[in-house]
Motif scaffolding. Structure first.
Motif, mmCIF file in Angstrom:
data_model
loop_
_atom_site.group_PDB
_atom_site.id
_atom_site.type_symbol
_atom_site.label_atom_id
_atom_site.label_comp_id
_atom_site.label_asym_id
_atom_site.label_seq_id
_atom_site.Cartn_x
_atom_site.Cartn_y
_atom_site.Cartn_z
ATOM 1 N N ASN A 1 30.036 32.462 35.891
ATOM 2 C CA ASN A 1 31.502 33.621 35.763
ATOM 3 C C ASN A 1 30.951 34.858 35.354
ATOM 4 O O ASN A 1 30.211 35.152 34.429
ATOM 5 N N GLY B 1 33.689 41.692 37.557
ATOM 6 C CA GLY B 1 34.974 40.606 36.735
ATOM 7 C C GLY B 1 36.841 41.022 37.759
ATOM 8 O O GLY B 1 37.330 39.758 37.860
ATOM 9 N N ALA B 2 37.129 41.626 38.198
ATOM 10 C CA ALA B 2 38.130 42.553 38.587
ATOM 11 C C ALA B 2 38.498 42.055 40.485
ATOM 12 O O ALA B 2 39.264 41.372 40.438
ATOM 13 N N SER C 1 34.371 34.741 28.159
ATOM 14 C CA SER C 1 35.228 34.702 29.603
ATOM 15 C C SER C 1 36.607 34.615 29.205
ATOM 16 O O SER C 1 37.009 34.318 28.513
ATOM 17 N N LYS C 2 37.498 35.359 29.851
ATOM 18 C CA LYS C 2 38.447 35.336 30.466
ATOM 19 C C LYS C 2 39.204 33.848 30.998
ATOM 20 O O LYS C 2 40.277 33.353 30.698
ATOM 21 N N THR C 3 38.754 33.173 31.507
ATOM 22 C CA THR C 3 39.384 31.870 32.660
ATOM 23 C C THR C 3 38.334 30.593 31.853
ATOM 24 O O THR C 3 37.817 31.472 30.465
ATOM 25 N N SER D 1 38.072 39.114 42.760
ATOM 26 C CA SER D 1 38.543 37.790 42.989
ATOM 27 C C SER D 1 36.997 36.681 44.495
ATOM 28 O O SER D 1 37.359 37.141 45.311
ATOM 29 N N ASP E 1 34.130 37.242 34.706
ATOM 30 C CA ASP E 1 35.713 37.399 35.102
ATOM 31 C C ASP E 1 35.289 38.768 33.587
ATOM 32 O O ASP E 1 36.548 39.384 33.604
#
Length: 143
Positions: A43, A51-52, A112-114, A54, A45
Motif C-alpha cells: 500500500n 498515492g494518487a 491507509s485510505k483503502t 493507480s 495510497d
C-alpha cells in the motif's frame, strides 16, 4: 569488512530474495487467512503524489523490492560496519534492523485510505511480525 563487487552482489541477491519471499508468503498468508497483510505491504495510497496514481500490483511489488534492497544495503553497509555495533551478534543487529519495519504496521494500517487491516487487528499484526522476523533472520547471510 571490505566492500567490493562480490559483497554488493551478495547483498543485492539477499535483499531481492528476501523481498520476493516476504511478498509471496504474505500473499499466500492473505489468501488463506483473509488478513490483508499483503495489501498492506504494497500500500502506498497515503503517500503524496505517488498515492494518487493507480499502480499495478507489479509496480507496487517493485516498490516493495526497492525498499527491501534499501534495508539490506543499510544493514550491511551502514549498520554493520559502525564501531558501536562491531561486537554485536549479527543476528541481534538484524533483529534491531527489522523492528522499525514491524512497527510500520501501525502507521501503515492507520494511514491507509483503502481497507487493508485495522491497527487493532492483533492477528494481522502477529502475522506481519512473524513474517518480518523471518525476513530479518536472512539479513546476516548478506555479510
Amino acid at each position: 569488512m571490505k566492500m567490493n563487487g562480490r559483497i554488493n552482489y551478495k547483498v543485492f541477491l539477499i535483499g531481492l530474495t528476501n523481498g520476493i519471499l516476504l511478498g509471496l508468503i504474505m500473499k499466500w498468508v492473505e489468501i488463506f487467512s483473509g488478513k490483508q497483510v499483503y495489501k498492506l505491504l504494497l500500500n502506498v495510497d497515503f503517500l503524496p503524489v505517488i498515492g494518487a496514481v493507480s499502480w499495478s500490483e507489479a509496480s507496487l511489488f517493485f516498490f516493495h523490492l526497492i525498499f527491501s534492497l534499501a534495508v539490506s544495503f543499510s544493514y550491511v553497509h551502514i549498520l554493520h560496519p559502525l564501531k558501536i555495533f562491531r561486537n554485536w551478534n549479527k543476528y541481534t543487529l538484524a533483529f534491531l534492523t527489522i523492528i522499525p519495519a514491524i512497527m510500520l504496521y501501525f502507521p501503515l494500517s492507520t494511514l491507509s485510505k483503502t481497507e487493508a487491516v485495522l491497527p487493532s487487528d492483533l492477528t494481522a499484526f502477529f502475522l506481519w511480525t512473524i513474517l518480518h522476523l523471518v525476513y530479518g533472520l536472512f539479513l546476516p547471510k548478506a555479510i
